[in-house]
Design an enzyme around this catalytic site. Sequence first.
Site, PDB file in Angstrom:
ATOM      1  N   LYS A  15       0.532 -50.128  79.779  1.00 56.76           N
ATOM      2  CA  LYS A  15       0.458 -49.434  81.072  1.00 56.76           C
ATOM      3  C   LYS A  15       0.365 -50.456  82.199  1.00 56.76           C
ATOM      4  CE  LYS A  15      -1.968 -45.640  83.291  1.00 56.76           C
ATOM      5  NZ  LYS A  15      -2.479 -44.299  83.035  1.00 56.76           N
ATOM      6  N   LYS A  51      -2.119 -50.887  76.169  1.00 56.46           N
ATOM      7  CA  LYS A  51      -1.501 -49.545  76.149  1.00 56.46           C
ATOM      8  C   LYS A  51      -0.080 -49.583  76.717  1.00 56.46           C
ATOM      9  CE  LYS A  51      -5.061 -47.367  78.503  1.00 56.46           C
ATOM     10  NZ  LYS A  51      -5.578 -46.235  79.290  1.00 56.46           N
TER      11      LYS A  51
HETATM   12  N1  C2G Z   1      -6.264 -36.443  87.011  1.00 60.43           N
HETATM   13  C1  C2G Z   1      -6.344 -35.137  87.555  1.00 60.43           C
HETATM   14  N2  C2G Z   1      -5.369 -34.714  88.422  1.00 60.43           N
HETATM   15  C2  C2G Z   1      -4.341 -35.528  88.758  1.00 60.43           C
HETATM   16  C3  C2G Z   1      -4.265 -36.848  88.233  1.00 60.43           C
HETATM   17  C4  C2G Z   1      -5.250 -37.281  87.358  1.00 60.43           C
HETATM   18  O1  C2G Z   1      -7.282 -34.390  87.273  1.00 60.43           O
HETATM   19  N3  C2G Z   1      -3.417 -35.052  89.611  1.00 60.43           N
HETATM   20  C5  C2G Z   1      -7.305 -36.861  86.064  1.00 60.43           C
HETATM   21  C6  C2G Z   1      -6.722 -37.235  84.687  1.00 60.43           C
HETATM   22  O2  C2G Z   1      -6.479 -36.088  83.928  1.00 60.43           O
HETATM   23  C7  C2G Z   1      -7.829 -38.122  84.129  1.00 60.43           C
HETATM   24  C8  C2G Z   1      -8.398 -38.808  85.392  1.00 60.43           C
HETATM   25  O3  C2G Z   1      -7.911 -38.055  86.520  1.00 60.43           O
HETATM   26  O4  C2G Z   1      -8.848 -37.322  83.528  1.00 60.43           O
HETATM   27  C9  C2G Z   1      -7.942 -40.255  85.515  1.00 60.43           C
HETATM   28  O5  C2G Z   1      -6.526 -40.256  85.395  1.00 60.43           O
HETATM   29  P1  C2G Z   1      -5.793 -41.627  85.009  1.00 60.43           P
HETATM   30  O6  C2G Z   1      -6.250 -42.705  85.900  1.00 60.43           O
HETATM   31  O7  C2G Z   1      -4.334 -41.334  84.930  1.00 60.43           O
HETATM   32  O8  C2G Z   1      -6.399 -41.889  83.563  1.00 60.43           O
HETATM   33  P2  C2G Z   1      -5.623 -42.258  82.221  1.00 60.43           P
HETATM   34  O9  C2G Z   1      -4.728 -43.394  82.509  1.00 60.43           O
HETATM   35  O10 C2G Z   1      -5.054 -41.017  81.690  1.00 60.43           O
HETATM   36  O11 C2G Z   1      -6.815 -42.823  81.323  1.00 60.43           O
HETATM   37  O12 C2G Z   1      -9.343 -43.253  77.369  1.00 60.43           O
HETATM   38  C10 C2G Z   1      -8.746 -42.353  78.266  1.00 60.43           C
HETATM   39  C11 C2G Z   1      -7.964 -43.065  79.317  1.00 60.43           C
HETATM   40  O13 C2G Z   1      -8.736 -44.073  79.924  1.00 60.43           O
HETATM   41  C12 C2G Z   1      -7.483 -42.086  80.356  1.00 60.43           C
END
Ligand code: C2G
Length: 153
Positions: A47, A45
Amino acid sequence: MAKTIITYGTFDMFHVGHLNLLRRLNDMADRVIVGVSTDEFNAGKGKKVLIPYEQRADIVSAIQYVDLVIPEKSWEQKLSDVKEYNVDTFAIGKDWEGKFDFLGDLCEVVYLDRTDSISTTDLKRSLKRFLSISQKDLSQAFEVLEMLRRDLS
Ligand code: C2G
């Protein structure tokens, strides 16, 4: 019938936003499954992740609200996971709004409000700024703080 909910995420530099989301999932179901994205999947990705998969999965599985952690290795696996784990609800933060509606044929799809003013991206930015401060500037800053503390005491 026990209700199963699933979500996916990177959970890098675990913070209160992640915790609030997992707590909400626990309020919404009897069993909480979390797909933690692998380092290979994140690399695909584009990332950059600070904490390796094993540690991120270990942290998430130690959270009391989580019943099962599985590795997230691809975008496509969600369809088979929903079937394999008899998932009732797929939930994720609103930053993904609409992206997983295709799962709606198999289960309920819910997008949850994020926790404001905290994100791994912001934490990394602050860390980078902090680490960019030279040793000399840091020690000068501490000297000034020390002088202030003495003056105020
Ligand atoms: N999240 C949240 N509030 C924040 C930061 C994150 O509610 N201040 C939530 C995100 O919306 C997500 C979860 O925490 O639902 C995990 O966030 P990330 O680790 O950033 O996940 P991401 O990289 O977006 O991966 O297939 C989907 C991906 O794996 C999602």
